[in-house]
Design a protein around this motif. Structure first.
Motif, short mmCIF file in Angstrom:
data_model
loop_
_atom_site.label_atom_id
_atom_site.label_comp_id
_atom_site.label_asym_id
_atom_site.label_seq_id
_atom_site.Cartn_x
_atom_site.Cartn_y
_atom_site.Cartn_z
N ASN A 127 0.83 -1.21 0.00
CA ASN A 127 0.00 0.00 0.00
C ASN A 127 0.86 1.25 0.00
OD1 ASN A 127 -2.40 -1.42 -0.01
ND2 ASN A 127 -2.53 -1.50 2.23
N SER A 176 2.49 1.62 -3.41
CA SER A 176 1.48 2.05 -4.38
C SER A 176 1.23 3.55 -4.31
CB SER A 176 0.17 1.30 -4.15
OG SER A 176 0.33 -0.09 -4.34
N VAL A 190 2.45 0.94 -13.05
CA VAL A 190 1.80 1.03 -11.75
C VAL A 190 0.80 2.19 -11.73
CG1 VAL A 190 2.20 1.40 -9.26
CG2 VAL A 190 3.76 -0.04 -10.58
N THR A 237 -2.56 -3.50 -8.05
CA THR A 237 -1.56 -4.06 -7.13
C THR A 237 -0.77 -5.18 -7.78
OG1 THR A 237 -2.95 -3.53 -5.22
CG2 THR A 237 -1.19 -5.13 -4.88
N LEU A 297 2.09 -3.86 -9.72
CA LEU A 297 3.20 -3.47 -8.85
C LEU A 297 4.03 -4.69 -8.46
CD1 LEU A 297 4.77 -1.50 -7.08
CD2 LEU A 297 3.02 -1.78 -5.31
#
Length: 269
Positions: A3, A6, A146, A151, A154
Motif C-alpha cells: 500500500n 502504491s 503502476v 496491485t 506493482l
C-alpha cells in the motif's frame, strides 16, 4: 508495504528499482577485490544464467502482460505486443551499429560498430552497457505501469526488478574480473564494472516517464523492452556463454535462470 509503495510516484519507484539493479551489479563487480581470474567455465555459467533470467522475464513480466492489456482487441490482441517486440529488436540493432563495442570472449578484430581507437577494455564495457539499456527500460516500463493502480502490476514490477538484480550480481563479476585479467587495476576494474550498469536507473526513469505521460503506449512499451532484451540474449549472452567449451553447463545454467525467474514471476505475481 504494498500500500505504501502504491502511494509513491511510479517514476520514483522506477528510479529506486534502477538503483537497486545497478547496486547488484556493483556488488558483483566488487568480487574483483577478492579474485584476480574468473574460470571460463564459471563465466559461461554466469552468462547462461543471466540469459535464462532475461528470457523468462521477457515473456512472463513483459510480453504476457502486454497481450493481456490489449485483450479488448479480440483476436488482434497480439498486435501491440508484436509491433513493440519488433521495434525493440530494431532499436537494439541500431544501437549495436552506432556504438563501438567488443563482446567478451571474442578476439579484438571481432569488435562491432564504427571504427574506433578505443582500448579493448573500454569496448568490453560498452558491450555490457548496451546490454543493460533494455534491462533498465524494462524495469522503468514495468513500474510506469503502476499508474494503472493495479496491485498485481506493482508485484510484477517488483519481481522483474528482483530477477534482473539477481542476474546482475554474477554479471558484475563476469565484467570486472575479466577486466582485471586484461591488466587493469582492481579499482579500475570495479569502477568500469559498476559503470556498465549506470544506464539502468537512467533508462528506468525514461521508460517510466514515457508510460506515465502516455499511458496508451504501455503494451507497446512492455513489448518493446522484451524485444530489446531478446535481441541481447540471442546476439550476445548465449553466444558468449558458449565460447570455449562448457556448453552443456552454460545451457543448464540458462534453463536454471529461466526456471528461477518463472517461479518468481508466477508464484509471487
Amino acid at each position: 508495504m504494498l500500500n505504501y509503495l502504491s502511494s509513491l510516484n511510479p517514476v520514483l519507484l522506477a528510479l529506486l528499482a534502477g538503483i537497486f539493479t545497478w547496486a547488484c551489479t556493483a556488488a558483483g563487480a566488487s568480487l574483483v577485490f577478492f579474485f584476480k581470474n574468473l574460470n571460463k567455465k564459471w563465466g559461461n555459467i554466469m552468462l547462461g544464467f543471466a540469459a535464462g533470467v532475461m528470457l523468462a522475464a521477457s515473456f512472463w513480466s513483459l510480453l504476457a502482460p502486454a497481450i493481456e492489456m490489449s485483450k479488448d482487441l479480440g483476436k488482434f490482441s497480439f498486435v501491440p505486443a508484436l509491433v513493440g517486440f519488433l521495434l525493440g529488436g530494431i532499436f537494439l540493432r541500431v544501437i549495436d551499429r552506432i556504438i563501438p563495442h567488443l563482446h567478451f570472449g571474442f578476439p579484438e578484430q571481432a569488435k562491432e560498430g564504427p571504427k574506433t581507437s578505443l582500448r579493448k577494455s573500454i569496448l568490453l564495457v560498452l558491450s555490457i552497457t548496451i546490454h543493460n539499456i533494455p534491462e533498465g527500460a524494462a524495469v522503468g516500463v514495468a513500474f510506469g505501469a503502476v499508474i494503472t493502480g493495479d496491485t498485481e502490476t506493482l508485484i510484477t514490477a517488483i519481481v522483474l526488478a528482483l530477477g534482473i538484480g539477481i542476474q546482475n550480481f554474477p554479471e558484475g563479476a563476469a565484467v570486472s574480473i575479466p577486466l582485471r585479467g586484461e591488466g587493469l587495476s582492481r579499482r579500475k576494474s570495479f569502477w568500469y564494472g559498476q559503470l556498465s550498469a549506470v544506464v539502468e536507473p537512467i533508462f528506468a526513469v525514461i521508460g517510466a516517464v514515457l508510460v506515465v505521460f502516455v499511458t496508451p503506449i504501455l503494451p507497446f512499451a512492455l513489448a518493446f523492452a522484451a524485444g530489446a532484451m531478446i535481441f541481447v540474449i540471442v546476439e550476445e549472452l548465449i553466444p558468449e556463454s558458449q565460447v570455449e567449451g562448457s556448453t552443456d553447463l552454460a545451457t543448464a545454467a540458462t534453463m536454471a535462470g529461466f526456471a528461477v525467474m518463472m517461479v518468481l514471476d508466477v508464484a509471487l505475481g
